[in-house]
Design a protein around this motif. Sequence first.
Motif, PDB file in Angstrom:
ATOM      1  N   VAL A  75      56.925 -25.850   1.849  1.00 26.18           N
ATOM      2  CA  VAL A  75      56.764 -27.020   2.137  1.00 26.18           C
ATOM      3  C   VAL A  75      57.823 -27.982   1.283  1.00 26.18           C
ATOM      4  O   VAL A  75      58.508 -28.957   1.472  1.00 26.18           O
ATOM      5  N   LYS A  78      61.544 -27.683   1.325  1.00 26.15           N
ATOM      6  CA  LYS A  78      62.067 -28.333   2.464  1.00 26.15           C
ATOM      7  C   LYS A  78      62.020 -29.854   2.094  1.00 26.15           C
ATOM      8  O   LYS A  78      62.829 -30.521   2.355  1.00 26.15           O
ATOM      9  N   GLN A  79      60.757 -30.448   1.659  1.00 24.79           N
ATOM     10  CA  GLN A  79      60.716 -31.814   1.342  1.00 24.79           C
ATOM     11  C   GLN A  79      61.658 -32.357   0.409  1.00 24.79           C
ATOM     12  O   GLN A  79      62.267 -33.613   0.580  1.00 24.79           O
ATOM     13  N   SER A  80      62.040 -31.609  -0.664  1.00 24.25           N
ATOM     14  CA  SER A  80      62.710 -31.853  -1.843  1.00 24.25           C
ATOM     15  C   SER A  80      64.258 -31.874  -1.529  1.00 24.25           C
ATOM     16  O   SER A  80      65.070 -32.369  -2.178  1.00 24.25           O
ATOM     17  N   HIS A  82      65.870 -33.741   1.009  1.00 20.64           N
ATOM     18  CA  HIS A  82      66.198 -34.772   1.747  1.00 20.64           C
ATOM     19  C   HIS A  82      66.304 -36.100   0.558  1.00 20.64           C
ATOM     20  O   HIS A  82      65.136 -36.689   0.365  1.00 20.64           O
ATOM     21  N   LEU A  86      63.823 -39.366   0.374  1.00 18.33           N
ATOM     22  CA  LEU A  86      62.758 -39.300  -0.744  1.00 18.33           C
ATOM     23  C   LEU A  86      62.969 -40.819  -1.435  1.00 18.33           C
ATOM     24  O   LEU A  86      62.125 -41.447  -1.710  1.00 18.33           O
ATOM     25  N   VAL A 119      53.751 -39.460   5.738  1.00 17.98           N
ATOM     26  CA  VAL A 119      53.940 -38.341   6.493  1.00 17.98           C
ATOM     27  C   VAL A 119      53.987 -38.992   8.055  1.00 17.98           C
ATOM     28  O   VAL A 119      54.772 -38.564   8.896  1.00 17.98           O
ATOM     29  N   ASP A 122      56.604 -42.796   7.883  1.00 20.06           N
ATOM     30  CA  ASP A 122      57.477 -43.071   6.670  1.00 20.06           C
ATOM     31  C   ASP A 122      57.406 -44.331   6.413  1.00 20.06           C
ATOM     32  O   ASP A 122      58.298 -44.979   6.003  1.00 20.06           O
ATOM     33  N   ARG A 223      52.344 -31.037   3.325  1.00 19.97           N
ATOM     34  CA  ARG A 223      53.311 -32.125   3.427  1.00 19.97           C
ATOM     35  C   ARG A 223      52.927 -33.594   2.683  1.00 19.97           C
ATOM     36  O   ARG A 223      53.779 -34.130   1.921  1.00 19.97           O
ATOM     37  N   ALA A 226      53.062 -32.779  -1.026  1.00 20.96           N
ATOM     38  CA  ALA A 226      54.319 -32.635  -1.494  1.00 20.96           C
ATOM     39  C   ALA A 226      54.994 -34.106  -2.035  1.00 20.96           C
ATOM     40  O   ALA A 226      55.552 -34.153  -2.833  1.00 20.96           O
ATOM     41  N   TYR A 227      54.737 -35.048  -0.934  1.00 24.94           N
ATOM     42  CA  TYR A 227      55.117 -36.379  -1.277  1.00 24.94           C
ATOM     43  C   TYR A 227      54.321 -36.877  -2.534  1.00 24.94           C
ATOM     44  O   TYR A 227      54.886 -37.567  -3.410  1.00 24.94           O
TER      45      TYR A 227
END
Length: 360
Positions: A75, A78-80, A82, A86, A119, A122, A223, A226-227
């Motif tokens: 995760v 994947k998140q990092s 974009h 971000l 999440v 946005d 997720r 992750a943020y």
Amino acid sequence: MIKEASIILMLSTLKTIGLSAPLDVHSREFTSHSNGTVSVRLPGTETIQSLQPVQFCGEFVPLRQSNVTRRWVTVLLKQSRHRDYLLRLRKRAVKFFPVIEPILAKYNIPKDFKYLPLVESDLSGTSTSPKGAGGYWQLMPQTARDNGLIVRHGLDERRDLYKSTVAACRYLRELHRELGSWTLVAAAYNSGVTHVQNRIDQQGIRSYYNLRLHRETSTYLYRVLAYKELLTRPRMYSDMLSPAVLADLTRPLPGERFQPGVEPIIRTSGEPGPEPEPTWGPRSRNLLEEALAQISGESDDTSGASDAGSTSMTASPAQTPTAMAGLLGLRVLRFRRTRLWQVFLAAKRKMQPLFDWDWV
């Protein structure tokens, strides 16, 4: 042939976004250490990333479990990827978190829940899901009405940040009364309390990280985390972030009240000491007043003749050289990045200051 074509298509897609291998971590590629950290070899590379302990609402993520570590790293990767997304979320968080945090504190909801709207929507009030959930917190119409919001044609209070946050806090508090765990509350917020409770009854497990849930719900909390990690401790994951993404996540923004990349203080429940300062929003402590009071107190101890609240810059026998130097230093003008930025713009110089200057 169809299967081989699918694999080739998947690999070509990964190459277009800068990856040469699938975002999957195998058990043999990570090692647990006695200090709580986990070393992971990033998929498709020889890079070793050291994962620090992570917690959600005071509950630590069990990174020693292979399935948990594999999912967490997948995760995060994947998140990092974009970068623009971000940075956009970070700018919105600077604006909206100071509104959300006091409401969470009022209803005794852990501050980590402020990352849920990232999440869910946005941090966009106009976001609507295919199932009808809407607003910043993606509340279903009936759930919103049950918690005091007006949802009808022409008026949808789910799009009001303050009112929707209050309703979400009431809903989260109700979920916690039923489930008793904030990690399970986050899962129930995504899939519904009925689904989570049924899985608990079927499997006899009350740990989010070990429950078998819907695919989306099984990665939902990762997720959110992750943020949280990428926006507050990006330098802890520098080995898996590109230089451009790391620069965006650590560059000071106008109105931001914390230094990105600084690791927050993690205390055990029984450890004494003051609570760490919040990473977002106004500070609860006035460091200037504390320093002045301390210096004035030293002067009182020296002679007993000076006033504790005095802020005079005139030297007196009661004031030691150390106290005078401290008072002088505290009165140096405070230059803020926003002001410097305006000066640079006025001068038409394409230069961005690197630091948010504080007292010097």
